[in-house]
Design an enzyme around this catalytic site. Structure first.
Site, PDB file in Angstrom:
ATOM      1  N   ASP A 129       0.690  -1.325  -0.091  1.00 55.47           N
ATOM      2  CA  ASP A 129      -0.085  -0.051   0.061  1.00 55.47           C
ATOM      3  C   ASP A 129       0.794   1.129  -0.001  1.00 55.47           C
ATOM      4  O   ASP A 129       1.965   1.399   0.529  1.00 55.47           O
ATOM      5  CB  ASP A 129      -0.719  -0.090   1.162  1.00 55.47           C
ATOM      6  CG  ASP A 129      -0.267   0.083   2.555  1.00 55.47           C
ATOM      7  OD1 ASP A 129       0.971  -0.926   2.639  1.00 55.47           O
ATOM      8  OD2 ASP A 129      -0.629   0.598   3.346  1.00 55.47           O
ATOM      9  N   GLU A 130       0.088   2.403  -0.233  1.00 61.26           N
ATOM     10  CA  GLU A 130       0.733   3.668  -0.425  1.00 61.26           C
ATOM     11  C   GLU A 130       2.257   3.987  -0.498  1.00 61.26           C
ATOM     12  O   GLU A 130       2.822   4.588   0.071  1.00 61.26           O
ATOM     13  CB  GLU A 130       0.437   4.097   0.948  1.00 61.26           C
ATOM     14  CG  GLU A 130      -0.966   4.201   1.520  1.00 61.26           C
ATOM     15  CD  GLU A 130      -1.349   4.790   2.992  1.00 61.26           C
ATOM     16  OE1 GLU A 130      -2.359   5.431   3.000  1.00 61.26           O
ATOM     17  OE2 GLU A 130      -0.506   4.469   3.949  1.00 61.26           O
TER      18      GLU A 130
END
Ligand SMILES: *[C@@H]1O[C@H](CO)[C@@H](O)[C@H](O)[C@H]1NC(C)=O
Ligand SMILES: *[C@@H]1O[C@H](CO)[C@@H](O)[C@H](O)[C@H]1NC(C)=O
Ligand SMILES: *[C@@H]1O[C@H](CO)[C@@H](O)[C@H](O)[C@H]1NC(C)=O
Ligand SMILES: *[C@@H]1O[C@H](CO)[C@@H](O)[C@H](O)[C@H]1NC(C)=O
Ligand SMILES: *[C@@H]1O[C@H](CO)[C@@H](O)[C@H](O)[C@H]1NC(C)=O
Ligand SMILES: *[C@@H]1O[C@H](CO)[C@@H](O)[C@H](O)[C@H]1NC(C)=O
Ligand SMILES: *[C@@H]1O[C@H](CO)[C@@H](O)[C@H](O)[C@H]1NC(C)=O
Ligand SMILES: *[C@@H]1O[C@H](CO)[C@@H](O)[C@H](O)[C@H]1NC(C)=O
Ligand SMILES: *[C@@H]1O[C@H](CO)[C@@H](O)[C@H](O)[C@H]1NC(C)=O
Length: 888
Positions: A534-535
Site C-alpha cells: 500500500d501507499e
C-alpha cells in the site's frame, strides 16, 4: 549604598543566569526537562480544512533560564508543520532548511516522518525562569482530538543524553471547548455528543428485546424448550477420541472429567467428528435433558471447537441449559482481525488474550502487520540488524542502534515504540493460534512503508562494507544512486525499497524462508504471505538509475512509472511466494492498475491472491475496487475503513482516542449494520458527515458502482487495528472491544434483515436485532470479557431531563450508571435528581469494577453553550490572527 549593592547583586544574578544558560551538563538538561512546562492547544482548524493552528505555551519552572542555543526540542505531529516553508515551491520534498518562528527565533524543522524539532537560532529571545511564552504555528489539515497530539516531547543538547520533558508525559493538551477546535473544517457536521444525543441514540422502542443465546448468532436453533432443562453439574464426562484439544476448553473452565466412555449416572458431553456435516467449520449441538446429554458434532476439529464455544456461551448463563438443537456454520471462510504491531509494539501476552476472545467469537484469521516505517517486530535468523536496530525507537542521529522516535515514543527504547517477537515468541503465538484454529497471516509491508527494514539493512551494509562488499550488498534495499524526492502519506522521505535491484528480492526470499521455517516448526504451516503493497509515494523511483536500466518507459508520468514498477514488484514477490508453495496477499492499492481496476490476475501464478479492500471513503469513488477485484479473480477480504477500522474513535469526541481519516467515528452499532454482501447499500455519509445516497456515489445506472459477478471471490471480512495511537494494553483493548463482537456477528452470521430490499423495513428489523445484540452484551458478554481481564470500552451514558429527574440509559442495557456532583467525591446510583447544577454521570463495567469517562449533564442546552464558546473563540482567534498572521 544598600540599594546600589542590591542592584549589582541582581545584575550579577541575571547575567550569570544568562551566561550559564547554555546547557553544558547532564544536570542542566535534566533540570530543564523536569522543570519546563509545556502546554499545547489546538487553537483552531481553518474553515477550508487546509491547516490548523497550534499554540505551544512554555513556562520555565526550572532553576535556570533556557537561552543558549545548543539544544533542540523534538515533538511529533501527524501532519506536516508549516508545509509551505518546509516543502519546495514545486511541491517536491527537498532537504528542509526549516522555518524560523519570527517573534521568538526558534527554528522548526522536519526531521522525518512525523518527527519535528524546534531549535534556537542565534537570535533566540530566551526563556527566563518563570516566564511564559507562547508560540504558534500551522500544520496541514486538522486536529480535533487529544490523541492527535502524542506525548513525550523531548530535549537534547550536544553530547548529552536526551530527556523526556516531564510535563508532556500526559495531560498537556488543552481542552477542545469550541467548534473551531472539534470540527475539522467549517463543513464538518460533527459535534461531540451531548448526554441528550446519546440518550436518543441508545433509546429503543422495541417491546420484545430478547437476549441471544450465543454470539455470533447461530444459523439455526430448533427444538428449543425452556421448560426442559439440563443441569450440567455433579459428575460430567466429556466423551471423545482425538479431540483432546477441543475438550480442553471445556475442561479448563469447569474441570469436567474426560473419557472415551460415557458415564452411566452423570451428564455426558459427547464430542465427535461427523462427516455428514457439509461446511468445513460447521457443527451441531444438541442439548437433550431427557438423555442427560449434550452432543457436539463437527465436520472438523475446528467445527467441534465452535460447538464447544457455543456450549461455553450457554453455560455462562448458568448451569441449567434448555433443550435445543443448534445447526451452525459460518457465512465466510475468512473471519479476521488485523493487528498492526509495528507502529506500536503489542506484546505476546496481549495477542494471546485477543486470540482467546477471537476463538470465543469464532474468528479464524490473525493478520499481523509485522513491519512498517516505524518498526520491525520479528526476529529473523541471520539478519540480527532487523531487530537490533529496526525494532527499537530512541533518540539517534544516525540510526545505528535504533530508529528515530515516532508517534510519541520519546527518546528512550523502553516504550511501546520498541519491542519484537523473538523466534520463540513467534512460535508461541503460532502454537497458541493453532490450538484455537486461528491461522496467522504474517505481513511484511513493502515496497512502501518499509523504512524500518531499509534502515536496518543500511546498518548491516555499514557493518560489512569495509570488509566484504558482496556481503554488504547482499540484502540492501535501496539504490543510493538515485535522486528521487518524495514524501509518503506519513511524511517519510525514504521509506520505499527499490524494486529494481536484486538484493530486494533476496531479502524478501530470505524473510519468506525464515517465516516458513518458524511456521513448520510448530505444525502451523505458512499459507499466505502478505506483502503489504500500500501507499507507495508517486515519485519514489522516478530518478532511480537502477530502475532506469530496466526496460520501462521512463518518459511516462510519475504515476504510470510507479504503477509499472509496482506491477513488476508484485510479480516478483508472487513468484517468490509461488516457488515456496504459498498464496500471496496485498492491500488493494498494491494491485491497483488505475481506474479502479487491478493488475491482470493471470500474471500471478499463486493458487490464490488475496486483497484487502479498504480504501472506500465513499466520495472518493474507490469502493468499486472490492467488486472489480473479485470479478477479476482475486479473493477479496472486506476491510472497509468506513465500518471495519477499529483504530477510529467510537464517538466524534475530542476525548475519544484514534485517527479519523475515513469516518469520523465507528461504534459497535455501525460495524453491526455493515452489509458485506451488499457493499453499496452501506453508503451513508461523507467524511464530514453529510448524508450521501447511493446515486450520489454510483451515478446513473450505477455506472460508477460495478456489480459483483463472482460472489464466491469474497473470501470474508476483517476488523483492523492500526496502532498509531495504541500506547498501552489498555488502549489496545479499549479500541478492539466490544467492536470485535459486532465484527464476529457479521462475519459468521448472515441475518435475515440483510437481504430485505426495502430499506425502511430492513432498518427496522436490523434495529430490533441490534437491540437483542446490545442486550446480550450488557447482560452477558461484557461480563465474560471482564472475567478474562479484557478492558473493553465502557460507553458513557445517555441522559434526558424528565420533570426534575435525569433519566439515563446505556448503549448496552444492564450496565449501571452512577452520578455525582461537581466534586465527584461520592458516586451514587438510582434515581438522579436534578436541581439546576450540573450532574456528572458515568457508566460502570458489567463487573462493576471500572467506569466510563465522566460526562456532565446540565439543563443549558448544549447548542446554547456552543454558541457562547464559539463566539469567544472567534474573538480570541481574530486577536491571534491579528497579532501573528499579519506579521507573517
Ligand atoms: C470425575 O471422575 C471421578 C472418578 O470417576 C469421580 O469421582 C468424580 O466425581 C468425577 N468428577 C467430576 C467433576 O465429574
Ligand atoms: C452424524 O450426523 C448425522 C446427522 O445429524 C447423524 O444422523 C449421525 O448419527 C451422526 N453420526 C455420528 C457418528 O454421530
Ligand atoms: C536501551 O538504551 C539504553 C540507554 O541508551 C542502552 O543502555 C540499552 O542497551 C538499550 N537497550 C536495548 C535493548 O537496546
Ligand atoms: C535513494 O537514495 C537515497 C540516498 O541517497 C536513499 O535515502 C533512498 O532510500 C533511495 N531510494 C531508493 C528507492 O533506493
Ligand atoms: C528527478 O530529477 C530531475 C532532474 O534532476 C529533477 O528535476 C526532478 O525534480 C527529480 N524528480 C524527483 C521526484 O526527485
Ligand atoms: C512512453 O510514455 C510517453 C508519455 O506517456 C508516451 O508518449 C510514449 O509513447 C511512451 N513510449 C512507449 C514506447 O510506450
Ligand atoms: C515470474 O515467473 C514467471 C514464470 O517463471 C516468469 O514468466 C515471469 O517473468 C516472472 N515475473 C517476473 C517479473 O520476474
Ligand atoms: C457534593 O457532594 C459531596 C458529597 O455528597 C458534598 O460533601 C459536597 O458538599 C457536594 N458539593 C456540592 C458543590 O454540592
Ligand atoms: C446501587 O448500588 C448498590 C451497591 O453497589 C447495588 O446493590 C444496587 O443494585 C444498585 N442499584 C441500582 C439501581 O443500580
Amino acid at each position: 549604598m544598600e540599594v546600589k549593592k542590591m542592584i549589582v547583586q541582581v545584575c550579577v544574578f541575571l547575567v550569570a543566569g544568562y551566561v550559564n544558560s547554555q546547557i553544558v551538563t547532564q544536570l542542566d538538561l535534566d533540570n530543564i526537562a523536569s522543570g519546563l512546562e509545556i502546554k499545547v492547544d489546538v487553537v483552531e482548524n481553518l474553515d477550508d480544512g487546509s491547516r490548523h493552528l497550534f499554540k505551544v505555551t512554555f513556562n520555565n519552572k526550572a532553576l535556570k533560564s533556557l537561552s543558549g542555543h545548543n539544544w533542540k526540542i523534538y515533538f511529533f505531529s501527524f501532519f506536516i508543520v508549516e508545509s509551505k516553508h518546509i516543502l519546495s515551491n514545486d511541491g517536491l520534498y527537498t532537504k528542509p532548511e526549516g522555518y524560523i518562528l519570527p517573534n521568538v527565533n526558534l527554528k522548526l524543522r522536519h526531521e522525518n516522518g512525523g518527527l519535528f524539532s524546534m531549535s534556537p537560532t542565534t537570535e533566540f529571545i530566551g526563556l527566563p525562569t518563570n516566564v511564559e511564552r507562547e508560540i504558534t504555528f500551522y500544520a496541514a489539515n486538522w486536529a480535533v482530538s487529544k490523541t492527535d497530539i502524542p506525548p513525550n516531547w523531548y530535549i537534547t543538547a550536544d553530547g548529552l543524553n536526551a530527556r523526556v520533558i516531564d510535563s508532556t508525559k500526559e495531560g498537556f493538551v488543552g481542552e477542545f471547548t469550541s467548534a473551531k477546535q472539534w470540527k475539522r473544517k467549517k463543513a464538518d457536521k460533527y459535534d461531540p455528543y451531548s448526554p441528550m444525543t446519546r440518550y436518543q441514540r441508545y433509546k429503543t422502542t422495541n417491546p420484545n428485546v430478547q437476549m441471544k443465546m450465543v454470539i455470533p448468532t447461530p444459523k439455526e436453533i430448533t427444538n428449543h424448550d425452556t421448560t426442559k432443562l439440563l443441569y450440567i453439574s455433579g459428575q460430567v464426562t466429556i466423551v471423545h477420541s482425538g479431540l483432546d484439544n477441543e475438550a480442553s476448553f471445556l475442561k479448563d473452565k469447569y474441570s469436567f472429567n474426560i473419557s472415551t466412555t460415557a458415564s452411566t449416572n452423570g451428564v455426558n458431553i459427547y464430542l465427535s467428528i461427523n462427516h455428514t456435516i457439509l461446511s468445513a467449520e460447521g457443527y451441531t449441538l444438541t442439548v437433550n435433558p431427557s438423555e442427560k446429554s449434550v452432543i457436539i458434532n463437527g465436520k472438523t476439529n475446528a467445527g467441534v471447537l465452535y460447538g464447544v464455544q457455543s456450549l461455553l456461551s450457554l453455560l455462562s448463563h448458568g448451569r441449567n441449559i434448555p433443550q435445543m438443537q443448534i445447526r451452525d456454520e459460518p457465512r465466510f471462510e475468512f473471519r479476521g482481525m488485523f493487528i498492526d504491531v509495528a507502529r506500536n509494539f503489542i506484546p505476546k501476552k496481549v495477542l494471546e488474550k485477543l486470540m482467546d476472545a477471537m476463538a470465543m467469537y469464532k474468528l479464524n484469521k490473525l493478520h499481523l502487520h509485522l513491519a512498517d516505517d516505524e518498526g520491525w517486530r520479528i526476529e529473523i535468523e541471520g539478519l540480527p540488524e532487523l531487530t537490533e536496530v529496526g525494532s527499537k525507537r530512541c533518540h539517534s542521529e544516525i540510526e545505528d542502534v535504533c530508529l528515530i522516535p515516532q508517534l510519541g515514543s520519546g527518546p528512550y527504547n523502553t516504550t511501546s515504540g520498541s519491542g519484537f517477537y523473538s523466534i520463540q515468541d513467534y512460535k508461541d503465538i503460532l502454537s497458541y493460534a493453532k490450538k484455537r484454529h486461528i491461522e496467522v497471516i504474517p505481513e511484511i509491508d513493502m515496497p512502501g512503508h518499509a523504512r524500518a527494514a531499509i534502515i536496518a539493512m543500511e546498518a548491516r551494509y555499514r557493518k560489512y562494507s569495509n570488509t566484504n562488499n558482496n556481503e554488504a550488498e547482499k540484502y540492501r534495499l535501496i539504490d543510493p544512486d538515485n535522486e528521487s524526492k518524495f514524501l509518503s502519506v506519513q511524511i517519510f522521505n525514504d521509506n520505499a525499497v527499490n524494486p529494481c535491484i536484486e538484493s530486494t528480492y533476496d531479502f524478501i526470499d530470505k524473510i519468506v524462508s525464515e517465516l516458513e521455517v518458524m511456521h513448520s516448526a510448530v505444525g502451523h504451516p505458512l499459507n499466505i504471505y502478505h506483502f503489504g503493497g500500500d501507499e507507495v509515494a508517486k515519485t519514489a523511483w522516478v530518478n532511480s538509475t537502477k530502475c532506469n536500466q530496466l526496460n520501462f518507459n521512463f518518459s511516462a508520468d510519475a504515476e504510470s512509472i510507479r504503477n509499472e514498477l509496482k506491477n513488476y514488484f508484485t510479480q516478483r514477490v508472487a513468484n517468490i511466494t509461488f516457488i515456496h508453495g504459498l498464496n500471496t496477499a496485498g492491500w488493494e492499492d498494491g494491485f491497483n492498475a488505475g481506474d479502479g481496476m487491478p493488475f491482470d490476475r493471470d500474471i500471478y501464478q499463486n493458487q490464490q491472491v488475496y486483497s484487502n479492500a479498504w480504501d472506500n471513503v465513499w466520495e472518493w469513488g474507490e469502493a468499486r475496487r472490492a467488486y472489480n477485484y473479485a470479478n477479476a479473480g482475486y479473493k477479496v477480504i472486506m476491510s472497509h475503513a468506513t465500518h471495519l477500522y477499529f483504530d477510529h474513535p467510537y464517538e466524534p469526541d475530542p476525548e475519544e482516542r484514534g485517527l479519523y481519516w475515513a469516518p469520523r467515528f465507528t461504534d459497535s452499532y455501525k460495524t453491526f449494520r455493515f452489509l458485506p454482501d451488499n457493499l453499496y447499500e452501506n453508503i451513508d455519509v461523507t467524511r464530514m458527515g453529510d448524508p450521501l445516497s447511493k446515486s450520489d456515489v454510483c451515478g446513473v445506472n450505477n455506472k460508477k458502482c460495478p456489480s459483483l459477478q463472482k460472489p464466491e471471490n469474497i473470501a470474508g471480512m476483517q476488523g483492523h487495528l492500526w496502532s498509531e495511537t495504541i500506547l498501552s494494553e489498555d488502549n489496545f483493548f479499549y479500541m478492539v472491544f466490544p467492536r470485535l463482537l459486532a465484527l464476529a456477528e457479521r462475519a459468521w452470521y448472515k441475518a435475515p434483515w440483510e437481504s430485505v430490499g426495502d430499506k425502511t423495513k430492513r432498518n427496522r428489523d436490523m434495529n430490533n436485532d441490534w437491540d437483542n445484540f446490545a442486550e446480550t452484551l450488557g447482560k452477558k458478554e461484557l461480563n465474560r470479557l471482564d472475567s478474562m481481564g479484557i478492558k473493553y470500552r465502557i460507553p458513557p451514558p445517555g441522559g434526558s431531563l424528565q420533570g426534575d429527574e435525569i433519566k439515563f440509559n446505556t448503549a448496552f442495557p444492564g450496565l449501571s450508571v452512577e452520578f455525582s456532583n461537581k466534586s465527584q467525591t461520592t458516586w451514587n446510583n438510582g434515581t438522579i435528581p436534578y436541581t439546576g447544577s450540573p450532574v456528572f454521570l458515568r457508566t460502570k463495567s458489567a463487573d462493576g469494577k471500572r467506569t466510563s469517562r465522566v460526562i456532565s449533564f446540565s439543563q443549558v442546552t448544549s447548542s446554547a453553550r456552543l454558541v457562547n464558546l464559539s463566539l469567544t473563540t472567534v474573538m480570541f482567534c481574530s486577536f491571534l490572527m491579528y497579532t501573528f498572521l499579519l506579521k507573517e
